[in-house]
Motif scaffolding. Sequence first.
Motif, PDB file in Angstrom:
ATOM      1  N   TYR A   1       0.825  -1.286  -0.106  1.00  0.00           N
ATOM      2  CA  TYR A   1      -0.111   0.024   0.102  1.00  0.00           C
ATOM      3  C   TYR A   1       0.976   1.173  -0.107  1.00  0.00           C
ATOM      4  N   THR A   2       0.427   2.342  -0.470  1.00  0.00           N
ATOM      5  CA  THR A   2       1.017   3.513  -0.556  1.00  0.00           C
ATOM      6  C   THR A   2       0.011   4.664   0.225  1.00  0.00           C
ATOM      7  N   ASN A   3       0.754   5.518   0.899  1.00  0.00           N
ATOM      8  CA  ASN A   3       0.143   6.461   1.858  1.00  0.00           C
ATOM      9  C   ASN A   3       0.160   7.894   1.210  1.00  0.00           C
ATOM     10  N   ASN A   4      -1.108   8.580   1.031  1.00  0.00           N
ATOM     11  CA  ASN A   4      -1.320   9.681   0.386  1.00  0.00           C
ATOM     12  C   ASN A   4      -1.277  10.802   1.696  1.00  0.00           C
ATOM     13  N   ALA A   5      -0.411  11.083   2.092  1.00  0.00           N
ATOM     14  CA  ALA A   5      -0.347  11.943   3.563  1.00  0.00           C
ATOM     15  C   ALA A   5      -1.295  13.207   3.390  1.00  0.00           C
ATOM     16  N   ASP A   6      -1.383  13.912   2.415  1.00  0.00           N
ATOM     17  CA  ASP A   6      -2.211  14.933   2.314  1.00  0.00           C
ATOM     18  C   ASP A   6      -3.513  14.640   2.480  1.00  0.00           C
ATOM     19  N   LYS A   7      -4.102  13.490   1.999  1.00  0.00           N
ATOM     20  CA  LYS A   7      -5.652  13.295   2.366  1.00  0.00           C
ATOM     21  C   LYS A   7      -5.877  12.150   3.266  1.00  0.00           C
ATOM     22  N   LYS A   8      -4.371  11.736   4.022  1.00  0.00           N
ATOM     23  CA  LYS A   8      -4.415  10.740   4.930  1.00  0.00           C
ATOM     24  C   LYS A   8      -5.259   9.530   4.475  1.00  0.00           C
ATOM     25  N   GLU A   9      -4.952   9.071   3.167  1.00  0.00           N
ATOM     26  CA  GLU A   9      -5.574   7.973   2.528  1.00  0.00           C
ATOM     27  C   GLU A   9      -4.497   6.818   2.338  1.00  0.00           C
ATOM     28  N   TYR A  10      -5.028   5.672   2.279  1.00  0.00           N
ATOM     29  CA  TYR A  10      -3.994   4.500   1.874  1.00  0.00           C
ATOM     30  C   TYR A  10      -4.582   3.808   0.761  1.00  0.00           C
ATOM     31  N   THR A  11      -3.893   3.487  -0.395  1.00  0.00           N
ATOM     32  CA  THR A  11      -4.309   2.750  -1.574  1.00  0.00           C
ATOM     33  C   THR A  11      -3.558   1.466  -1.739  1.00  0.00           C
ATOM     34  N   PHE A  12      -4.142   0.651  -1.794  1.00  0.00           N
ATOM     35  CA  PHE A  12      -3.763  -0.947  -1.664  1.00  0.00           C
ATOM     36  C   PHE A  12      -3.529  -1.399  -3.122  1.00  0.00           C
ATOM     37  N   GLN A  13      -2.308  -2.059  -3.389  1.00  0.00           N
ATOM     38  CA  GLN A  13      -2.084  -2.367  -4.869  1.00  0.00           C
ATOM     39  C   GLN A  13      -1.705  -3.997  -4.632  1.00  0.00           C
TER      40      GLN A  13
END
Length: 309
Positions: A30-42
């Motif tokens: 997963y990667t962390n989008n710090a600005d949106k505080k989101e985690y995208t799983f790949q």
Amino acid sequence: MKQMLWILCLLSLWPIEHAFSQINPVEITYTNNADKKEYTFQYQNNTYIDYAVKLNFSNLQGGTCTCSLPYVGSVSTGKGSLFTLKPSQDNQGISFRFSYKYQKGRLLNKPPKPYIYLFPFSKIQAHRANQTQNILELIAGKKVTDFYGMSFQMKKGDTVFAARRGIVSEIKNEFDTHAEGVWFSSNTNFVEIFHQDGTFGKYNRFKKGTILVKEGQQVEAGEPIGVVADDTFEGNMLVQFTVYYLDRAKAFIDTGHSFTYVIPTFYSTTTPAGVVLQQGAFYTSDFPESIVTQEMTKRELKKWKEAKQ
């Protein structure tokens, strides 16, 4: 002795899950989008075929998923995105723990559409066909309601042909001919091919060192894939064939079998529209262009015809 030899023949008809040993077939990150505080799983599918994955979150706090949880889905070869965890409230952090499993195959909700297969033997002469039993029925007396397997009588040195187009998903090519009198063994050589509709075709009982294809190779219907093993069953060599798919209703259930079997329809010179095998009947094979090329695109068909000239 008849039943003992059947056990030798049929054990490897059971599909094997998690067959890749040197590298994980599927890796989830997963990667962390710090600005949106989101985690995208790949996912990264390191194999040549589709795999199914299941992700469980044991401690998800402060966030929601763009999918239903636990996540269950199919992933194709290569990389791709699965889903995103988003904060339940603005500027709120997310904490989580997760684990995942994988199984070979594409999740199917129902049986695939009917398809006409080629016989896996040459058209020189007729071959006798038999329906086989599952190994659990022979050893433990447990009925497998949906199991369907076939065997075809062959002669020493006979070539086995692909019954359908697909990608070679797994090969076993390491076991020698069994000694006379061996009644039980799981050590048989096979070729498994993944089809366009998500089914697998497994061809079992090849002679060591004679398999003509490799994992990841695209094989065309009617293409030779190896030579039958020298082991005999009442004086006859046999090649075995099963067709199955990963059933969504059965996948990731530890106490059950995840695959559902298909009863194939075969092209016959006497029944071009397709025939379901009859126990003990003899069939003559042929490889007509209309059947060989039925899954090709127009571009692939043109290339195939040019290669034959």
